[in-house]
Design a protein around this motif. Structure first.
Motif, PDB file in Angstrom:
ATOM      1  N   MET A   1      -9.884   6.130 -18.965  1.00  6.96           N
ATOM      2  CA  MET A   1      -9.575   6.761 -17.678  1.00  6.96           C
ATOM      3  C   MET A   1      -8.756   5.806 -16.817  1.00  6.96           C
ATOM      4  N   LYS A   2      -7.628   6.262 -16.322  1.00  3.83           N
ATOM      5  CA  LYS A   2      -6.733   5.403 -15.530  1.00  3.83           C
ATOM      6  C   LYS A   2      -7.304   5.155 -14.136  1.00  3.83           C
ATOM      7  N   LYS A   3      -6.955   4.013 -13.571  1.00  5.82           N
ATOM      8  CA  LYS A   3      -7.375   3.697 -12.209  1.00  5.82           C
ATOM      9  C   LYS A   3      -6.299   4.140 -11.222  1.00  5.82           C
ATOM     10  N   THR A   4      -6.722   4.288  -9.950  1.00 10.38           N
ATOM     11  CA  THR A   4      -5.797   4.767  -8.915  1.00 10.38           C
ATOM     12  C   THR A   4      -5.517   3.660  -7.916  1.00 10.38           C
ATOM     13  N   TYR A   5      -4.249   3.287  -7.809  1.00  9.93           N
ATOM     14  CA  TYR A   5      -3.878   2.195  -6.916  1.00  9.93           C
ATOM     15  C   TYR A   5      -2.995   2.710  -5.772  1.00  9.93           C
ATOM     16  N   ILE A   6      -3.264   2.178  -4.587  1.00 11.91           N
ATOM     17  CA  ILE A   6      -2.378   2.463  -3.447  1.00 11.91           C
ATOM     18  C   ILE A   6      -1.271   1.411  -3.490  1.00 11.91           C
ATOM     19  N   ASN A   7      -0.073   1.862  -3.831  1.00 12.30           N
ATOM     20  CA  ASN A   7       1.042   0.906  -3.938  1.00 12.30           C
ATOM     21  C   ASN A   7       2.030   1.027  -2.777  1.00 12.30           C
ATOM     22  N   GLY A   8       1.798   2.021  -1.929  1.00 10.70           N
ATOM     23  CA  GLY A   8       2.663   2.168  -0.762  1.00 10.70           C
ATOM     24  C   GLY A   8       1.976   3.019   0.278  1.00 10.70           C
ATOM     25  N   LEU A   9       2.270   2.771   1.549  1.00  7.91           N
ATOM     26  CA  LEU A   9       1.730   3.634   2.599  1.00  7.91           C
ATOM     27  C   LEU A   9       2.697   3.718   3.762  1.00  7.91           C
ATOM     28  N   GLY A  10       2.597   4.830   4.477  1.00  6.65           N
ATOM     29  CA  GLY A  10       3.440   5.037   5.654  1.00  6.65           C
ATOM     30  C   GLY A  10       2.677   5.876   6.650  1.00  6.65           C
ATOM     31  N   CYS A  11       2.813   5.536   7.917  1.00  2.11           N
ATOM     32  CA  CYS A  11       1.998   6.236   8.916  1.00  2.11           C
ATOM     33  C   CYS A  11       2.784   6.440  10.209  1.00  2.11           C
ATOM     34  N   ILE A  12       2.748   7.668  10.711  1.00  2.00           N
ATOM     35  CA  ILE A  12       3.287   7.982  12.035  1.00  2.00           C
ATOM     36  C   ILE A  12       2.111   8.517  12.840  1.00  2.00           C
ATOM     37  N   SER A  13       1.865   7.933  13.993  1.00  2.00           N
ATOM     38  CA  SER A  13       0.649   8.276  14.732  1.00  2.00           C
ATOM     39  C   SER A  13       0.859   8.061  16.229  1.00  2.00           C
ATOM     40  N   ALA A  14      -0.226   8.076  16.952  1.00  2.00           N
ATOM     41  CA  ALA A  14      -0.155   7.813  18.397  1.00  2.00           C
ATOM     42  C   ALA A  14       0.076   6.333  18.683  1.00  2.00           C
ATOM     43  N   GLN A  15       0.025   5.519  17.646  1.00  2.00           N
ATOM     44  CA  GLN A  15       0.307   4.087  17.780  1.00  2.00           C
ATOM     45  C   GLN A  15       1.619   3.760  17.070  1.00  2.00           C
ATOM     46  N   LYS A  16       2.156   2.585  17.353  1.00  2.00           N
ATOM     47  CA  LYS A  16       3.369   2.196  16.626  1.00  2.00           C
ATOM     48  C   LYS A  16       2.941   1.649  15.264  1.00  2.00           C
ATOM     49  N   THR A  17       2.810   2.567  14.318  1.00  5.41           N
ATOM     50  CA  THR A  17       2.348   2.193  12.983  1.00  5.41           C
ATOM     51  C   THR A  17       3.510   2.069  12.001  1.00  5.41           C
ATOM     52  N   PHE A  18       4.726   2.091  12.515  1.00  3.25           N
ATOM     53  CA  PHE A  18       5.899   1.808  11.683  1.00  3.25           C
ATOM     54  C   PHE A  18       6.597   0.592  12.299  1.00  3.25           C
ATOM     55  N   ASP A  19       7.334  -0.136  11.475  1.00  2.00           N
ATOM     56  CA  ASP A  19       8.013  -1.361  11.944  1.00  2.00           C
ATOM     57  C   ASP A  19       7.043  -2.354  12.569  1.00  2.00           C
ATOM     58  N   THR A  20       5.813  -2.323  12.141  1.00  2.82           N
ATOM     59  CA  THR A  20       4.801  -3.287  12.598  1.00  2.82           C
ATOM     60  C   THR A  20       3.983  -3.693  11.370  1.00  2.82           C
ATOM     61  N   ILE A  21       3.144  -4.709  11.524  1.00  2.00           N
ATOM     62  CA  ILE A  21       2.329  -5.126  10.372  1.00  2.00           C
ATOM     63  C   ILE A  21       1.002  -4.375  10.377  1.00  2.00           C
ATOM     64  N   PHE A  22       0.194  -4.573  11.416  1.00  2.00           N
ATOM     65  CA  PHE A  22      -1.094  -3.887  11.448  1.00  2.00           C
ATOM     66  C   PHE A  22      -1.629  -3.847  12.887  1.00  2.00           C
ATOM     67  N   LEU A  23      -1.200  -2.844  13.604  1.00  2.00           N
ATOM     68  CA  LEU A  23      -1.727  -2.537  14.933  1.00  2.00           C
ATOM     69  C   LEU A  23      -1.553  -3.662  15.962  1.00  2.00           C
ATOM     70  N   GLU A  24      -0.597  -4.573  15.719  1.00  2.00           N
ATOM     71  CA  GLU A  24      -0.414  -5.646  16.696  1.00  2.00           C
ATOM     72  C   GLU A  24       0.175  -5.124  18.009  1.00  2.00           C
ATOM     73  N   GLU A  25       0.782  -3.921  17.973  1.00  2.00           N
ATOM     74  CA  GLU A  25       1.317  -3.345  19.207  1.00  2.00           C
ATOM     75  C   GLU A  25       0.474  -2.148  19.667  1.00  2.00           C
ATOM     76  N   ALA A  26      -0.732  -2.034  19.125  1.00  2.00           N
ATOM     77  CA  ALA A  26      -1.581  -0.880  19.473  1.00  2.00           C
ATOM     78  C   ALA A  26      -1.994  -0.930  20.940  1.00  2.00           C
TER      79      ALA A  26
ATOM     80  N   ALA B   1      -1.555  -1.358 -11.352  1.00  2.00           N
ATOM     81  CA  ALA B   1      -1.437  -2.339 -10.272  1.00  2.00           C
ATOM     82  C   ALA B   1      -0.125  -3.087 -10.421  1.00  2.00           C
ATOM     83  N   LYS B   2       0.524  -3.305  -9.293  1.00  4.79           N
ATOM     84  CA  LYS B   2       1.796  -4.039  -9.307  1.00  4.79           C
ATOM     85  C   LYS B   2       1.705  -5.172  -8.290  1.00  4.79           C
ATOM     86  N   GLU B   3       2.792  -5.901  -8.160  1.00  4.40           N
ATOM     87  CA  GLU B   3       2.811  -6.993  -7.179  1.00  4.40           C
ATOM     88  C   GLU B   3       2.548  -6.482  -5.774  1.00  4.40           C
TER      89      GLU B   3
END
Lengths: 85, 354
Positions: free
Chosen positions: B1-26, B218-220
């Motif tokens: 049975m193969k495993k499931t990896y999150i290799n990419g994510l993207g989020c548009i929300s009430a916070q600046k969740t794009f062009d940021t690392i992790f909620l540093e401008e929240a 899994a990748k880099e």
């Protein structure tokens, strides 16, 4: 006729949500479909509904659309001759 | 049975969740009852010819999915699976209003075409020219989890090696006015609306789109692995702890193995009673995280929660703005997410670092 052309340009921009286009950007003889304004078949349906709703013109023969919607000039001429409101 | 990896994510929300690392401008907004979206420049992602017909939910979905694919270095996928509670409600409203205003005459095609729940999945597929499996789940507050469940099964069974999965919901004026009347949204002018100190029913609403590029290897650039997911329709408050313990046991974990727990507190005093016991007893010695004070509540807000959990694993850091308690761990390897709404649509998601 000039007022009708301006009105049509304004309505087309509003109905088709052409955000980056101003009335002055549309010339009377510019092609609306294809290389001109770049409208497509969904826009054609929107324009058919607009003719019906705003000018009381029902297009029964779809082939007519190709000539009528060629440009603002042809649309204005057709509406002037056939409008019922 | 193969495993499931999150290799990419993207989020548009009430916070600046794009062009940021992790909620540093929240920014914490406790004044509004409907949180406004921090929108990207859509024209950077979508051709002008296509954008003019799209409501914000569609645009957000396309941008979030594009970002996820970019992070994963993928150009296309074997499946596109979306979840949405209310679908493209903005265009649904336009279409229905046109029916009423025009006495059922002069119905225009654009808002009808764009009003369906699967519009986002369809538009992403059109953009990618992806003719593969394309499905949209509409299951209330487990809409996103249903999509994720399907994606995980497809990867495990070897039916797909890469899948784009996401949750999308948008706000719209008329529907929000109905939600206010129904008491789903908190009363106006009663702020500040603190999620943790709420004493009333109703929530602060939000909207957004969050996408994950899943792969079977899994990748880099792998961010996290999705270990397991469970959805339950109804639970009593007293049953939650046992369910969590048995869910963890299925994966050979105990409560003490959880490095952080991400809880779906939304500021509705009754709904949040499901989390209070976990915060005060079950996970009292575990770092706890909440997020709906930043995203607002909506049917697929839990996708934002998974984004937060994945980012914690990726950055090995819990930003202060999402901390429920002062506990820290030297490493965040295993994270449990629990979400429910008003005692319904419970979901448990277990992710880990690789």
């Amino acid at each position: 006729m000039e007022a009708l052309k301006q009105e049509l340009k304004s309505k087309i921009i509003e109905v088709l949500n052409l955000e980056d286009i101003a009335i002055a950007d549309i010339n009377d003889d510019d092609a609306l479909f294809g290389d001109g304004l770049g409208l497509d078949s969904i826009d054609a349906l929107e324009l058919i509904v607009m003719l019906d709703k705003d000018y009381g013109i029902k297009l029964v023969d779809p082939k007519e659309g190709k000539t009528i919607f060629k440009s603002i000039e042809t649309m204005a001429a057709y509406i002037s001759e056939n409008r019922v409101k | 049975m193969k495993k499931t990896y999150i290799n990419g994510l993207g989020c548009i929300s009430a916070q600046k969740t794009f062009d940021t690392i992790f909620l540093e401008e929240a920014e914490l907004n406790e004044d509004d009852i409907i949180l406004p979206l921090k929108a990207p420049v859509y024209k950077d992602f979508i051709p002008p010819v296509a954008i003019r017909r799209m409501a914000k939910g569609v645009k957000n979905g396309i941008v979030a999915s594009t970002l996820a694919l970019r992070v994963a270095h993928l150009e296309t996928v074997d499946a596109i699976i979306t979840g949405t509670g209310m679908g493209c409600i903005e265009d649904s409203e336009k279409f229905l209003k046109a029916i009423l205003d025009n006495d059922e005459q002069f119905l225009t095609p654009t808002s009808f075409i764009q009003s369906t729940h699967n519009t986002v999945g369809g538009q992403i597929a059109l953009g990618l020219q992806c003719k593969a499996y394309n499905l949209t789940y509409v299951n209330g507050s487990v809409s996103f989890e249903s999509a994720l469940f399907d994606a995980k099964m497809k990867i495990e069974e070897g039916e797909a090696s890469s899948i784009l999965v996401g949750g999308i919901d948008e706000t719209s004026d008329y529907t929000m006015s109905l939600f206010k009347l129904a008491g789903f949204i908190k009363e106006e002018n009663q702020g500040p609306y603190s999620v943790l100190e709420a004493t009333t029913n109703g929530v602060v609403f939000g909207e957004g789109a969050t996408f994950f590029a899943l792969e079977n290897e899994a990748k880099e650039n792998t961010i996290a692995e999705i270990l397991d997911l469970e959805i339950l329709n109804k639970l009593d408050v007293s049953e939650v702890e046992d369910k969590i313990i048995s869910f963890l046991a299925l994966n050979n974990f105990e409560l003490k193995d959880v490095d952080a727990v991400v809880l779906g507190y939304n500021g509705d005093v009754d709904s949040d009673s499901y989390y209070k016991n976990l915060s005060n007893t079950t996970f009292v010695n575990t770092p706890q995280v909440y997020y709906k004070h930043l995203s607002g509540e909506y049917d697929t807000a839990s996708a934002f929660g998974l984004w937060v959990g994945s980012k914690i694993i990726q950055t090995q850091n819990i930003p202060d703005i999402v901390k429920l308690n002062a506990l820290d761990k030297p490493a965040y390897k295993t994270i449990l997410l629990y979400n429910q709404r008003n005692g319904n649509d419970h979901s448990f998601t277990l992710i880990s670092s690789c």
